[in-house]
Each structure stands twice: as C-alpha cells, then as structure tokens.
Design a protein around this motif. Structure first.
Motif, PDB file in Angstrom:
ATOM      1  N   THR A 198      54.756  26.478  38.578  1.00 54.05           N
ATOM      2  CA  THR A 198      55.975  26.307  38.255  1.00 54.05           C
ATOM      3  C   THR A 198      56.690  26.587  37.144  1.00 54.05           C
ATOM      4  N   SER A 215      57.389  26.894  46.763  1.00 60.74           N
ATOM      5  CA  SER A 215      56.603  25.625  47.083  1.00 60.74           C
ATOM      6  C   SER A 215      55.635  25.681  48.063  1.00 60.74           C
ATOM      7  N   LEU A 221      54.062  20.369  42.890  1.00 58.54           N
ATOM      8  CA  LEU A 221      55.370  20.493  43.337  1.00 58.54           C
ATOM      9  C   LEU A 221      56.108  19.628  42.199  1.00 58.54           C
ATOM     10  N   GLU A 225      61.031  18.234  45.199  1.00 62.45           N
ATOM     11  CA  GLU A 225      60.070  18.732  46.237  1.00 62.45           C
ATOM     12  C   GLU A 225      59.115  17.773  46.695  1.00 62.45           C
ATOM     13  N   GLU A 228      61.248  15.391  48.833  1.00 65.45           N
ATOM     14  CA  GLU A 228      61.520  16.252  50.200  1.00 65.45           C
ATOM     15  C   GLU A 228      60.418  16.232  51.231  1.00 65.45           C
TER      16      GLU A 228
END
Length: 237
Positions: A198, A215, A221, A225, A228
């Motif tokens: 990341t 992702s 994450l 993210e 979601e």
C-alpha cells in the motif's frame, strides 16, 4: 311438599344460570388477555444486543497481570488491524480478513503473560520530550468490529529487564514476559507486507501512493476499503 319442590327447582335453576354466566365471563376475560399478550409480543422489537454476537475476550486479568488464553479461537476473529508510525504514514492503519494472517496473528500472542510496568509514567514523561519514535500495534477484531485484544510494540522500552510488547489498560502499561521478540517479529512482518502493498498511505495531494497495488490483489486494505468490503468498525470499549 310440591310447593317446596318447585321452589327448590327454581333456586337450582337460578344458581345454574348464574354459574354459567360467571364461567362465560371468565372465559371472555382470559381470551381477551391472551389476545392482548399475543399482540404485545408481536409488536415487541428485537433487542439490539440480540443481534450482536457475544463479546469474545480470551483474556484473564488478575492482580497486576494480564494473561491471554492458550487456545485463542481463530474462528471468532473476523479481521486483523495493524498500525505503524512512521512506516504506514498518516493513514496508518491497515486491515485484513485473510484467514492465514488471522491464524498467524492469533498464534503469535496465545498463551502470553503481561505484568504491570511501574516505570511507565516515567517513560512517558521522557518520551514526550523526544522527537520522532517508532510504534506498532496489532488488534484482533470480532465480526461486529469490536476489539478482542490489542497489543503494541514500542522498541523504545527495550532494556535488560523488560520487553517491547505491551498491553495498555486503564492508563497502565503491562509488559509481555517470555518470548516477546517472536511477537515483535510477527507484527513487524505484517507492517513490512502492508507497506509493500500500500505504500505509506496518502501523499501530499491526499491521494493513494503511486505504488499502491489494486485492492483485490493485496492482503492489507486501507480503512475505507475495508469498510466498503463489508468490514465493520466500532470504537474500542
């Protein structure tokens, strides 16, 4: 004699009618009460707590020690959250539901013991006068987003007689005894992996780092993210 018999029959008839009337009245009251109870039961909302799984806390606190269960149930851990300063940047938390990582994280801290550190206040006072620093944390989360257990790693605490892995409770710090380097290595391996996947988080334009892997191709994450994707977060209690 016949007059007496007729009177008796009349009395018996009246008594029977009164008894029947009373029985019918009682039955009506019972039926009404039952109907009301059924109606109230149907309208009763489900308690919020019934919709949540029971809190899972594989921790025992006694006197000045905290012990983590030797058999943590990884099936009751929904996600792992890690944080690090400065390696993961200002957006410093990462999350995963990867079952291999969940099992590894749980195994690393099972059957561990932490003892209250009497030197914590003095250390904090010293630390506040210092710039920079390095700090990591790892939390196991249940499916409702609640923290099951959380540990921290602070290399600044290292000395001959104390470790670097700790639990904070009621403004006190409890230091891990035993093989704390193994726990530190496991946590830091997660941090390195998350940083590789990341980057360090947000750049100067509040955008994801240019090197961030898509992702769906990574283990770790960002918080948005994770949410979601169906993850749930709540504030720690």
């Amino acid at each position: 004699m016949k007059s007496l018999t007729a009177a008796s029959r009349l009395s018996i008839g009246i008594a029977s009618a009164l008894a029947l009337f009373c029985m019918l009245g009682i039955a009506a009251v019972i039926a009404t009460a039952a109907g009301t109870a059924d109606s109230q039961e149907e309208q009763q909302p489900e308690a919020l707590s019934d919709a949540l799984p029971p809190a899972y806390r594989p921790i025992v606190m006694k006197d000045e020690t905290i012990a983590i269960d030797a058999a943590i149930d990884a099936n009751r851990i929904a996600a792992v959250r890690i944080g690090n300063y400065p390696s993961l940047g200002p957006d410093g938390d990462r999350y995963t539901t990867d079952r291999a990582v969940v099992a590894q994280a749980a195994a690393s801290i099972k059957d561990t013991r932490f003892v209250r550190w009497n030197g914590y206040a003095a250390y904090q006072e010293k630390k506040e006068k210092m710039a920079g620093g390095y700090y990591s944390n790892l939390a196991l989360l249940d499916e409702s987003g609640r923290i099951i257990v959380e540990i921290g790693h602070d290399p600044g605490m290292a000395s001959a007689d104390q470790g670097e892995i700790f639990i904070t409770h009621n403004d006190d710090r409890y230091l891990m005894e035993g093989n704390w380097p193994f726990v530190a290595e496991t946590l830091e391996s997660f941090v390195v992996q998350a940083k590789d996947e990341t980057g360090i988080g947000l750049d100067e334009t509040n955008a994801r780092g240019a090197g961030t892997v898509a992702s769906e191709e990574r283990t770790w994450l960002f918080e948005d993210e994770f949410v979601e994707g169906g993850g749930i977060l709540v504030e720690s209690s």
